[in-house]
Design a protein around this motif. Structure first.
Motif, short mmCIF file in Angstrom:
data_model
loop_
_atom_site.label_atom_id
_atom_site.label_comp_id
_atom_site.label_asym_id
_atom_site.label_seq_id
_atom_site.Cartn_x
_atom_site.Cartn_y
_atom_site.Cartn_z
N PHE A 1 44.33 14.35 28.58
CA PHE A 1 45.29 15.31 28.52
C PHE A 1 46.39 14.96 27.34
CE2 PHE A 1 49.56 16.89 29.79
CZ PHE A 1 49.18 18.37 30.32
N ASN A 2 46.68 16.08 26.43
CA ASN A 2 47.61 15.69 25.53
C ASN A 2 48.33 17.03 24.93
OD1 ASN A 2 47.20 12.60 24.36
ND2 ASN A 2 44.96 13.60 24.29
N SER A 3 49.56 16.85 24.43
CA SER A 3 50.32 17.98 24.00
C SER A 3 51.13 17.54 22.87
CB SER A 3 51.34 18.48 25.10
OG SER A 3 52.22 17.42 25.69
N THR A 4 51.43 18.65 22.03
CA THR A 4 52.24 18.44 20.84
C THR A 4 53.64 18.83 20.91
OG1 THR A 4 51.65 20.55 20.01
CG2 THR A 4 50.09 18.78 19.32
N HIS B 1 35.29 17.36 35.55
CA HIS B 1 35.95 15.92 35.73
C HIS B 1 35.73 15.28 34.39
CE1 HIS B 1 35.68 16.55 40.10
NE2 HIS B 1 34.03 17.18 39.99
N ASN B 2 35.09 15.86 33.25
CA ASN B 2 35.08 15.49 32.08
C ASN B 2 35.52 16.37 31.06
OD1 ASN B 2 33.91 12.74 32.73
ND2 ASN B 2 32.41 13.96 33.65
N ALA B 3 36.68 16.22 30.28
CA ALA B 3 37.29 17.45 29.57
C ALA B 3 38.34 16.92 28.46
CB ALA B 3 37.40 18.57 30.33
N GLU B 4 38.51 17.49 27.52
CA GLU B 4 39.65 17.22 26.63
C GLU B 4 40.37 18.39 26.59
OE1 GLU B 4 40.35 15.76 21.75
OE2 GLU B 4 38.20 15.86 22.71
N VAL B 5 41.94 18.18 26.56
CA VAL B 5 42.84 19.22 26.91
C VAL B 5 43.76 19.01 25.84
CG1 VAL B 5 44.23 20.90 28.27
CG2 VAL B 5 42.13 19.90 29.09
N LEU B 6 44.39 19.98 25.02
CA LEU B 6 45.40 19.73 23.97
C LEU B 6 46.12 21.10 23.97
CD1 LEU B 6 46.84 18.16 21.88
CD2 LEU B 6 45.28 19.01 20.33
N PHE B 7 47.51 21.05 24.66
CA PHE B 7 48.54 21.82 24.57
C PHE B 7 49.20 22.07 22.90
CE2 PHE B 7 47.79 21.56 28.98
CZ PHE B 7 48.11 22.78 29.29
N ARG B 8 49.21 23.01 22.46
CA ARG B 8 49.55 23.35 21.15
C ARG B 8 51.15 24.10 21.42
NH1 ARG B 8 44.38 23.64 18.95
NH2 ARG B 8 43.77 21.78 17.74
N GLU B 9 51.21 24.68 22.49
CA GLU B 9 52.38 25.45 22.89
C GLU B 9 52.59 25.32 24.37
OE1 GLU B 9 51.41 29.40 22.27
OE2 GLU B 9 50.23 29.73 23.81
N ASP B 10 54.15 25.52 24.67
CA ASP B 10 54.53 25.39 26.08
C ASP B 10 53.76 26.69 26.68
OD1 ASP B 10 55.75 24.82 28.16
OD2 ASP B 10 57.43 25.53 27.75
N ALA B 11 52.49 26.59 27.31
CA ALA B 11 51.75 27.48 28.05
C ALA B 11 52.00 27.37 29.54
CB ALA B 11 50.36 27.32 27.67
#
Length: 400
Positions: free
Chosen positions: A189-192, A213-223
């Motif tokens: 889990f990451n965010s910019t 249970h296995n994934a990559e999540v990246l937030f590029r905006e305040d969603a």
């Protein structure tokens, strides 16, 4: 208990739950459960072939527009006035029972307009052939939501809610969230930027609700939580919508002015034929069609039949233009000459990545075949004799 009953039970639980910092994780899980159940509701039942008694309409023209609205708001009358195709119109509800197509000839293009039966509240659950109507709407480029100007604003909210329940997002762009499933490695889990609606714990709970249970999540905006669920579902369609308020001849001028100033809205009157040209121009503007005219080498441009491109249908670059003519044309292109709004000077030498704009003129210069050989200018040789001495044919000896 059926799927609809489960959805209503979860919605009642959400209504009872107070919204505060302590309950946001619980509400997020409930939203994920509702999204999963609604996806199951749209899937065909197990054991069936998947086909149903839908509206089978062949795609035609350069774009497709669907008319959506409650019964007796003027959809059939609007189709008849814009296309000339006769659609039964009467003073009672549900006059139109099937999909009736028509063609609008506008700006050298052909746009297919579909008159669909009126939908009612609960259409996302299958009431009044609502699923078939919404399925046809998903296949169109934009939606014209026809509303009665004399009725309350609640009709627009009900229709928007029904369309959002089946995965249609009107006048929204896809959320800037990168999501990818993995085989191993857990959840990353990451965010910019700082997030105010979603944190790492809430994201984990929603993913576990989907058994991921296995994934990559990246937030590029305040969603929001709903945006994250939309990305995980992956079956949402983001469409442009124009709100068409009909019957403005029965309301006051102040109400008409208020409706006309709302975003993405057009006020018309089919009875008095008011503002229909503005509706066509608004529809053309939202569809974003790009007309490109061809110019053969050494001849005048052909303005009779343009090549129509669209960002939603393939793209608007020179390469997309070549693929639209023929798939093998891209390999033979040396460069392209462009006249029009996308060119800085006339003509401009462009490559395949150049973005074309409406009413551009394009001339394709193809690569020359290397059959002639030799150099250029006065040193150019048209001889076909072998280059090596050993390959030359020996002449027969002279008779003495």
């Amino acid at each position: 208990m059926g799927i609809i009953e489960k959805i209503k039970e979860i919605e009642a639980e959400m209504a009872r739950t107070q919204k505060n910092k302590a309950t946001e994780y619980h509400l997020g899980q409930l939203k994920a459960k509702i999204a999963k159940l609604r996806t199951q509701l749209l899937e065909p039942p197990k054991g069936s072939s998947g086909g149903g008694d839908g509206f089978e309409v062949t795609k035609y023209g350069h774009g497709r527009v669907a008319l959506i609205g409650f019964p007796s708001v003027g959809k059939s009358t609007l189709l008849t006035m814009l296309t000339g195709t006769h659609s039964e119109a009467a003073s009672y509800e549900f006059t139109t029972l099937t999909c009736i197509p028509g063609i609008i000839n506008y700006n050298d293009t052909k746009i297919q307009l579909l008159d669909l039966p009126g939908i009612i509240e609960g259409a996302s659950e299958g009431k009044g052939r609502g699923r078939q109507v919404i399925a046809v709407s998903k296949s169109s480029d934009i939606v014209l939501m026809v509303l009665d100007a004399s009725k309350s604003e609640g009709h627009r909210q009900i229709l928007t809610r029904e369309l959002e329940a089946v995965g249609l997002r009107l006048n929204k762009r896809p959320p800037q969230i990168y999501f990818k499933k993995k085989k191993t490695g857990g959840i990353s889990f990451n965010s910019t930027l700082p997030l105010t609606h979603v944190d790492e714990k809430l994201c984990y709970q929603i993913l576990h609700e989907y058994k991921i249970h296995n994934a990559e999540v990246l937030f590029r905006e305040d969603a929001t939580v709903d945006d994250l669920i939309d990305v995980i579902e992956g079956n949402r369609k983001y469409m442009k919508c124009v709100y068409v308020y009909n019957k403005i001849d029965v309301v006051g001028i102040d109400d008409v002015d208020k409706l006309a100033r709302q975003p993405n809205s057009v006020v018309i009157s089919c009875n008095l034929k008011l503002n229909l040209d503005r509706l066509l121009s608004k529809m053309w503007e939202e569809m974003g069609l790009v007309r490109v005219y061809t110019k053969p080498q050494g001849q005048q441009p052909d303005f009779s039949e343009p090549v129509v491109l669209s960002t939603d249908r393939g793209g608007c670059t020179v390469e997309d233009f070549c693929n639209h003519i023929h798939r093998s044309l891209v390999k033979d292109v040396k460069y392209v000459l462009v006249w029009g709004r996308s060119a800085r000077h006339y003509p401009q030498h462009c490559g395949l990545a150049h973005m074309l704009q409406d009413e551009d003129v394009v001339q394709i210069v193809k690569k020359k075949d290397k059959e002639d050989g030799g150099g250029r200018g006065r040193f150019k040789s048209h001889s076909t004799t072998p280059a090596r001495i050993s390959d030359r044919e020996k002449k027969a000896p002279l008779k003495t």
